[in-house]
Design an enzyme around this catalytic site. Sequence first.
Site, PDB file in Angstrom:
ATOM      1  N   CYS A  99      -8.991   1.604  -5.226  1.00 31.15           N
ATOM      2  CA  CYS A  99      -8.310   3.115  -5.199  1.00 31.15           C
ATOM      3  C   CYS A  99      -9.396   3.937  -4.258  1.00 31.15           C
ATOM      4  CB  CYS A  99      -8.185   3.627  -6.770  1.00 31.15           C
ATOM      5  SG  CYS A  99      -7.341   5.096  -6.785  1.00 31.15           S
ATOM      6  N   HIS A 100      -9.889   5.008  -4.908  1.00 28.61           N
ATOM      7  CA  HIS A 100     -10.622   5.993  -3.996  1.00 28.61           C
ATOM      8  C   HIS A 100     -11.926   5.647  -3.928  1.00 28.61           C
ATOM      9  CE1 HIS A 100      -7.157   8.626  -5.063  1.00 28.61           C
ATOM     10  NE2 HIS A 100      -7.629   9.368  -4.192  1.00 28.61           N
TER      11      HIS A 100
END
Length: 187
Positions: free
Chosen positions: A112-113
């Site tokens: 994800c991030h």
Amino acid sequence: MSGPLDGKRILVLATNGFEQSELEVPRDRLKEAGARVDVVSPESGEIKGWDKKDWGRPVKVDRPLADAREADYDAIVVPGGQINPDLLRAEPAAVELVKAFYDAGKTVAAVCHGPWLLVEAGIAKGRRMTSYHSIRTDVVNAGARWEDAEVVTDNGLVTSRKPDDLEAFCAKIIEEVREGRHQRRAA
């Protein structure tokens, strides 16, 4: 019963604000595969997750970041969520730890991030990676070749887009850890 990761040790690097499923699913799948998994954080005691739209459940911290060493582990996993990797990339010890795993040829995984921390550690340049779509430009600007795929593996560097891709992400982590150290050429 033995698993594919018996005798392996995995470090999950997180702080308050990690995406709940992005820490718990890899932690649990890697344990099920036989690995010893330690949650490592700049915080002590417990850290609290973020579960989609609000604060989630606490998770026990097994070892403080100050005591964590790359030499004690076979791989590092960085959960995403917006908060977790943003806070960790401002922690020099967290950035140095990710870089140490990479430099040692060990599996480095981020979802994800989470790739924000890989960017900060200077290991994205020349690598094939994916991430949550909103940080694509950051990953590309760091010199990575961004791909829109559920999981991208580049010589022991495992990245994944989002929580929907966690099962494939975990399978790739297991595969890469089983392969052992990776010889990495300069990007």
